[in-house]
Design a protein around this motif. Structure first.
Motif, PDB file in Angstrom:
ATOM      1  N   GLU A 224       0.848  -1.197   0.000  1.00  0.00           N
ATOM      2  CA  GLU A 224       0.000   0.000   0.000  1.00  0.00           C
ATOM      3  C   GLU A 224       0.885   1.248   0.000  1.00  0.00           C
ATOM      4  O   GLU A 224       2.042   1.199   0.448  1.00  0.00           O
ATOM      5  CB  GLU A 224      -0.900  -0.015   1.250  1.00  0.00           C
ATOM      6  CG  GLU A 224      -1.870  -1.182   1.262  1.00  0.00           C
ATOM      7  CD  GLU A 224      -2.254  -1.655   2.659  1.00  0.00           C
ATOM      8  OE1 GLU A 224      -3.322  -2.267   2.802  1.00  0.00           O
ATOM      9  OE2 GLU A 224      -1.462  -1.427   3.603  1.00  0.00           O
ATOM     10  N   VAL A 225       0.373   2.334  -0.534  1.00  0.00           N
ATOM     11  CA  VAL A 225       1.128   3.584  -0.558  1.00  0.00           C
ATOM     12  C   VAL A 225       1.352   4.046   0.877  1.00  0.00           C
ATOM     13  O   VAL A 225       0.421   4.094   1.685  1.00  0.00           O
ATOM     14  CB  VAL A 225       0.390   4.658  -1.377  1.00  0.00           C
ATOM     15  CG1 VAL A 225       1.106   6.009  -1.262  1.00  0.00           C
ATOM     16  CG2 VAL A 225       0.294   4.234  -2.842  1.00  0.00           C
ATOM     17  N   THR A 226       2.596   4.390   1.194  1.00  0.00           N
ATOM     18  CA  THR A 226       2.966   4.739   2.565  1.00  0.00           C
ATOM     19  C   THR A 226       2.919   6.255   2.797  1.00  0.00           C
ATOM     20  O   THR A 226       2.832   7.050   1.851  1.00  0.00           O
ATOM     21  CB  THR A 226       4.387   4.243   2.880  1.00  0.00           C
ATOM     22  OG1 THR A 226       5.314   4.965   2.056  1.00  0.00           O
ATOM     23  CG2 THR A 226       4.520   2.750   2.623  1.00  0.00           C
ATOM     24  N   GLN A 227       3.023   6.612   4.058  1.00  0.00           N
ATOM     25  CA  GLN A 227       3.086   8.032   4.409  1.00  0.00           C
ATOM     26  C   GLN A 227       4.289   8.708   3.755  1.00  0.00           C
ATOM     27  O   GLN A 227       4.193   9.836   3.254  1.00  0.00           O
ATOM     28  CB  GLN A 227       3.159   8.201   5.930  1.00  0.00           C
ATOM     29  CG  GLN A 227       1.913   7.775   6.676  1.00  0.00           C
ATOM     30  CD  GLN A 227       1.995   8.080   8.167  1.00  0.00           C
ATOM     31  OE1 GLN A 227       2.766   8.936   8.601  1.00  0.00           O
ATOM     32  NE2 GLN A 227       1.197   7.363   8.959  1.00  0.00           N
ATOM     33  N   SER A 315      -4.605  -0.269  15.333  1.00  0.00           N
ATOM     34  CA  SER A 315      -3.982   0.774  14.516  1.00  0.00           C
ATOM     35  C   SER A 315      -3.337   0.104  13.315  1.00  0.00           C
ATOM     36  O   SER A 315      -3.077  -1.108  13.347  1.00  0.00           O
ATOM     37  CB  SER A 315      -2.921   1.548  15.314  1.00  0.00           C
ATOM     38  OG  SER A 315      -1.833   0.706  15.631  1.00  0.00           O
ATOM     39  N   PRO A 316      -3.070   0.845  12.246  1.00  0.00           N
ATOM     40  CA  PRO A 316      -2.325   0.258  11.125  1.00  0.00           C
ATOM     41  C   PRO A 316      -0.897  -0.048  11.531  1.00  0.00           C
ATOM     42  O   PRO A 316      -0.389   0.466  12.543  1.00  0.00           O
ATOM     43  CB  PRO A 316      -2.394   1.350  10.053  1.00  0.00           C
ATOM     44  CG  PRO A 316      -2.616   2.610  10.791  1.00  0.00           C
ATOM     45  CD  PRO A 316      -3.421   2.259  12.002  1.00  0.00           C
ATOM     46  N   HIS A 317      -0.240  -0.864  10.726  1.00  0.00           N
ATOM     47  CA  HIS A 317       1.128  -1.273  11.001  1.00  0.00           C
ATOM     48  C   HIS A 317       2.013  -0.977   9.798  1.00  0.00           C
ATOM     49  O   HIS A 317       1.509  -0.823   8.680  1.00  0.00           O
ATOM     50  CB  HIS A 317       1.180  -2.774  11.322  1.00  0.00           C
ATOM     51  CG  HIS A 317       0.577  -3.119  12.648  1.00  0.00           C
ATOM     52  ND1 HIS A 317      -0.778  -3.054  12.889  1.00  0.00           N
ATOM     53  CD2 HIS A 317       1.151  -3.535  13.818  1.00  0.00           C
ATOM     54  CE1 HIS A 317      -1.022  -3.400  14.135  1.00  0.00           C
ATOM     55  NE2 HIS A 317       0.133  -3.707  14.721  1.00  0.00           N
ATOM     56  N   PRO A 318       3.320  -0.902   9.979  1.00  0.00           N
ATOM     57  CA  PRO A 318       4.211  -0.719   8.829  1.00  0.00           C
ATOM     58  C   PRO A 318       3.952  -1.786   7.768  1.00  0.00           C
ATOM     59  O   PRO A 318       3.654  -2.947   8.091  1.00  0.00           O
ATOM     60  CB  PRO A 318       5.611  -0.846   9.436  1.00  0.00           C
ATOM     61  CG  PRO A 318       5.433  -0.421  10.859  1.00  0.00           C
ATOM     62  CD  PRO A 318       4.067  -0.915  11.262  1.00  0.00           C
ATOM     63  N   VAL A 319       4.058  -1.375   6.516  1.00  0.00           N
ATOM     64  CA  VAL A 319       3.755  -2.296   5.417  1.00  0.00           C
ATOM     65  C   VAL A 319       4.817  -3.391   5.336  1.00  0.00           C
ATOM     66  O   VAL A 319       5.925  -3.251   5.856  1.00  0.00           O
ATOM     67  CB  VAL A 319       3.675  -1.524   4.083  1.00  0.00           C
ATOM     68  CG1 VAL A 319       2.557  -0.493   4.124  1.00  0.00           C
ATOM     69  CG2 VAL A 319       5.006  -0.875   3.733  1.00  0.00           C
ATOM     70  N   ALA A 320       4.429  -4.487   4.680  1.00  0.00           N
ATOM     71  CA  ALA A 320       5.327  -5.615   4.403  1.00  0.00           C
ATOM     72  C   ALA A 320       5.895  -6.249   5.663  1.00  0.00           C
ATOM     73  O   ALA A 320       7.042  -6.724   5.672  1.00  0.00           O
ATOM     74  CB  ALA A 320       6.464  -5.172   3.474  1.00  0.00           C
ATOM     75  N   THR A 321       5.103  -6.269   6.731  1.00  0.00           N
ATOM     76  CA  THR A 321       5.541  -6.932   7.962  1.00  0.00           C
ATOM     77  C   THR A 321       4.752  -8.220   8.212  1.00  0.00           C
ATOM     78  O   THR A 321       4.938  -8.859   9.241  1.00  0.00           O
ATOM     79  CB  THR A 321       5.397  -5.988   9.169  1.00  0.00           C
ATOM     80  OG1 THR A 321       4.080  -5.449   9.204  1.00  0.00           O
ATOM     81  CG2 THR A 321       6.404  -4.864   9.098  1.00  0.00           C
ATOM     82  N   ARG A 322       3.832  -8.569   7.300  1.00  0.00           N
ATOM     83  CA  ARG A 322       3.151  -9.851   7.298  1.00  0.00           C
ATOM     84  C   ARG A 322       3.591 -10.636   6.069  1.00  0.00           C
ATOM     85  O   ARG A 322       4.266 -10.126   5.177  1.00  0.00           O
ATOM     86  CB  ARG A 322       1.632  -9.655   7.281  1.00  0.00           C
ATOM     87  CG  ARG A 322       1.026  -9.236   8.626  1.00  0.00           C
ATOM     88  CD  ARG A 322       1.188 -10.323   9.648  1.00  0.00           C
ATOM     89  NE  ARG A 322       0.169 -10.222  10.690  1.00  0.00           N
ATOM     90  CZ  ARG A 322       0.373 -10.527  11.953  1.00  0.00           C
ATOM     91  NH1 ARG A 322       1.585 -10.899  12.350  1.00  0.00           N
ATOM     92  NH2 ARG A 322      -0.586 -10.457  12.839  1.00  0.00           N
TER      93      ARG A 322
END
Length: 406
Positions: A224-227, A315-322
């Motif tokens: 997903e597009v990140t901050q 809360s959301p989590h950093p991407v690519a951690t699953r």
């Protein structure tokens, strides 16, 4: 007995009236009176009259002296054959390519012409420069503006020099030196193929199951597009970003479908490419990655998705951690809902059989896919659909990019 001159009894004491009266008194002819018209002056009266005449004479002499002094001063100034000039270093604008000037902001263009005009000041005489300094800084500002106007008028060969240039996506695409694509290494190429979209045991809007044949290649974002990516393109984070403290590697959220379209337009202008949102069919095809699992990449959501289980927080989590799916795509299930291009319809349409976006129907509402950190385990299923208004912002709304290939 000699006749006596008529003398004024009062002498003015101010300004030019004194001088004019004195001249008239000295130049007026002496009137002769009859012998018996006036009595003879006594000694004290004669002295008083002489004193007044002395005063008048001194005033006239002073007037003549001042006049002569002024005449000599101006004659000397006018007689200078070679006036001195104040030498200032010439200031010139740096050379710039036509391509860059095209996108130069208005304030920078005006500054460039003012710099060109400043070189004119070097030809101002010293005495004129001194008078401008005495008049204050606004005189200098006025001269600079006049010089800028002269320079602009003189630049008739460059009629666009002070006009605003609007950079469209096509314009930027023609300027390779200005192109930057921060997503070049963040996209995954998806090959053509077929799959069954929807679910026979899911919600009503997931039916009927539709056989889809995607005949075109396309790219889709690995995450997903990140901050951090949003900030790199837009220059700042979204005003309503809720989980700002999550950091640059967390998905951007609280963005509407309309906000995403603005982001994509700016990205395309910067990169010269044609990014977009994926169609609903493209999204589910990439999610399933050739399989038929319940979630995007498997049947165990705890391995694949950040969803609303109390064990992992809210809360959301950093991407690519699953764990990614079989094609290497992360967070297709969970973390944040992902906007797709399609208008919402409560049934699949035959128009979607080739993988295109469905852009008719209830287009004030758009489709989201994938579930989020705030939903239960049933929500991030591969076939699950959701809708929200195109202008709606929620703290679990995000998106993933796609790009068509030639």
């Amino acid at each position: 007995m000699d006749k006596q001159p008529l003398i004024f009894s009062k002498v003015p004491v101010q300004g030019e009236r004194v001088l004019r009266t004195a001249e008239q008194g000295m130049q007026r002819p002496i009137l002769k009176s009859l012998r018996n018209e006036a009595p003879p002056l006594l000694g004290s009266e004669q002295q008083n009259t002489d004193g007044k005449q002395d005063v008048l004479k001194k005033l006239l002499d002073e007037k003549k002296r001042l006049e002569q002094e002024h005449r000599e001063r101006y004659a000397k100034a006018a007689g200078e054959s070679e006036p001195q000039f104040l030498e200032l270093p010439a200031v010139t604008a740096p050379a710039e390519s036509r391509t860059w000037v095209r996108y130069m902001p208005v304030w920078a263009r005006i500054k460039k012409h003012i710099l060109k005009a400043v070189s004119w000041v070097r030809y101002v005489p010293v005495w004129a420069w001194a008078r401008m300094q005495a008049a204050g800084r606004w005189s200098l500002v006025a001269i600079a503006l006049i010089g800028a106007t002269i320079a602009w008028v003189a630049s008739g060969s460059d009629p666009d020099s002070l006009t605003v240039a609007t950079a469209t996506a096509d314009d930027m695409a023609m300027s390779p030196a200005l192109q930057t694509d921060i997503f070049a290494d963040s996209m995954l190429r998806i090959a053509p193929g077929s799959f069954e979209m929807g679910s026979s045991d899911g919600d009503a809007d997931e039916k009927p199951v539709l056989k889809v044949n995607i005949s075109h290649e396309f790219e889709i974002g690995k995450t997903e597009v990140t901050q951090g990516q949003w900030k790199a393109v837009m220059g700042r984070l979204p005003e309503k970003l809720f989980f700002r403290q999550c950091g640059d590697n967390c998905p951007v959220e609280n963005v509407s479908w309309d906000d995403v379209q603005e982001f994509i337009a700016r990205l395309n202008a910067q990169s010269g490419k044609r990014y977009r949102l994926p169609s609903e069919a493209e999204w589910e095809y990439a999610c399933r990655a050739g399989g038929t699992q319940r979630y995007c990449g498997g049947d165990n959501p705890d391995e694949l998705a950040w969803y609303g289980d109390r064990k992992i927080g809210h809360s959301p989590h950093p991407v690519a951690t699953r764990k990614p799916n079989a094609w290497g795509l992360y967070d297709m299930s969970g973390n944040v809902w992902e906007w797709v291009e399609d208008c919402y319809n409560n049934r699949y349409s035959d128009a979607q059989r080739d993988g295109r976006s469905h852009t008719s129907g209830q287009c004030d509402a758009r489709v989201l896919r994938g579930g989020s950190w705030s939903n239960d385990a049933d929500t991030p299923r591969s076939a699950n659909r959701y809708k929200r208004g195109a202008a709606a912002r929620f703290k679990n709304n995000g998106f993933r990019l796609a790009r068509g290939l030639p």
